[in-house]
Design a protein around this motif. Sequence first.
Motif, PDB file in Angstrom:
ATOM      1  N   GLY A   5      56.914  32.283  96.927  1.00  0.00           N
ATOM      2  CA  GLY A   5      56.209  31.762  95.139  1.00  0.00           C
ATOM      3  C   GLY A   5      57.907  30.870  94.344  1.00  0.00           C
ATOM      4  N   GLU A   6      58.784  30.961  94.687  1.00  0.00           N
ATOM      5  CA  GLU A   6      59.717  30.255  94.649  1.00  0.00           C
ATOM      6  C   GLU A   6      59.194  28.773  95.183  1.00  0.00           C
ATOM      7  OE1 GLU A   6      62.245  30.828  91.987  1.00  0.00           O
ATOM      8  OE2 GLU A   6      62.551  32.268  92.673  1.00  0.00           O
ATOM      9  N   VAL A   7      58.328  28.152  95.802  1.00  0.00           N
ATOM     10  CA  VAL A   7      58.622  27.154  96.853  1.00  0.00           C
ATOM     11  C   VAL A   7      57.053  27.039  95.968  1.00  0.00           C
ATOM     12  CG1 VAL A   7      57.469  25.778  98.595  1.00  0.00           C
ATOM     13  CG2 VAL A   7      59.705  27.497  98.618  1.00  0.00           C
ATOM     14  N   ASP A   8      55.950  28.299  95.526  1.00  0.00           N
ATOM     15  CA  ASP A   8      55.011  27.917  94.851  1.00  0.00           C
ATOM     16  C   ASP A   8      54.798  27.289  93.686  1.00  0.00           C
ATOM     17  OD1 ASP A   8      53.911  27.765  97.838  1.00  0.00           O
ATOM     18  OD2 ASP A   8      53.015  30.336  97.654  1.00  0.00           O
ATOM     19  N   GLN A   9      55.457  27.823  93.602  1.00  0.00           N
ATOM     20  CA  GLN A   9      55.402  27.815  91.156  1.00  0.00           C
ATOM     21  C   GLN A   9      56.729  26.013  91.247  1.00  0.00           C
ATOM     22  OE1 GLN A   9      57.330  31.315  90.037  1.00  0.00           O
ATOM     23  NE2 GLN A   9      55.531  32.229  90.660  1.00  0.00           N
ATOM     24  N   ASP A  10      57.530  25.594  92.205  1.00  0.00           N
ATOM     25  CA  ASP A  10      57.817  24.749  91.916  1.00  0.00           C
ATOM     26  C   ASP A  10      58.998  24.999  91.554  1.00  0.00           C
ATOM     27  OD1 ASP A  10      59.103  21.512  92.734  1.00  0.00           O
ATOM     28  OD2 ASP A  10      57.476  21.184  91.414  1.00  0.00           O
ATOM     29  N   TYR A  17      65.268  25.248  98.830  1.00  0.00           N
ATOM     30  CA  TYR A  17      64.379  25.664 100.280  1.00  0.00           C
ATOM     31  C   TYR A  17      63.805  23.944 101.043  1.00  0.00           C
ATOM     32  CZ  TYR A  17      65.854  29.959  98.558  1.00  0.00           C
ATOM     33  OH  TYR A  17      65.615  31.664  98.310  1.00  0.00           O
ATOM     34  N   VAL A  18      62.973  23.383  99.847  1.00  0.00           N
ATOM     35  CA  VAL A  18      62.507  22.472 100.851  1.00  0.00           C
ATOM     36  C   VAL A  18      63.111  21.128 100.800  1.00  0.00           C
ATOM     37  CG1 VAL A  18      60.703  20.651 100.136  1.00  0.00           C
ATOM     38  CG2 VAL A  18      60.016  23.157  99.571  1.00  0.00           C
ATOM     39  N   GLY A  19      64.113  21.411 100.161  1.00  0.00           N
ATOM     40  CA  GLY A  19      65.190  20.159 100.251  1.00  0.00           C
ATOM     41  C   GLY A  19      66.067  20.484 101.550  1.00  0.00           C
ATOM     42  N   SER A  20      66.477  21.506 102.022  1.00  0.00           N
ATOM     43  CA  SER A  20      67.086  22.037 102.746  1.00  0.00           C
ATOM     44  C   SER A  20      66.380  21.536 103.943  1.00  0.00           C
ATOM     45  CB  SER A  20      67.670  23.695 102.895  1.00  0.00           C
ATOM     46  OG  SER A  20      67.840  23.917 103.974  1.00  0.00           O
TER      47      SER A  20
END
Length: 103
Positions: A5-10, A17-20
């Motif tokens: 949800g953290e990724v989906d809600q940007d 997480y995505v940067g990692s």
Amino acid sequence: MARAGEVDQDTRLGGLYVGSLLREQLWLAVRTLTVLALVVGSLPLVLHLAPDLAALRFGPFPVAWLVLGGATYPVLVLLAWRYVRRAERNEAAFAELMDEVDR
């Protein structure tokens, strides 16, 4: 809230997480390209520094042509296979991390 949800809600955490994942994939690509440059890129240098080796022939073909034109392809296939496997492993680890629920 689930990590996905953290990724989906940007959110900022989702961005981390995505940067990692992106950094790990980039580092994998840099390592793979470095190995490719050292292995394949060094062949012309070796043949230039060893003219006797460059003068060898196998039938009508110079060995240098056979090495540069034929022996490099198995190396490329091996590197590509290794890269894809490791990239998929990184993505699977990321997906597993996203499936976990924060406690």
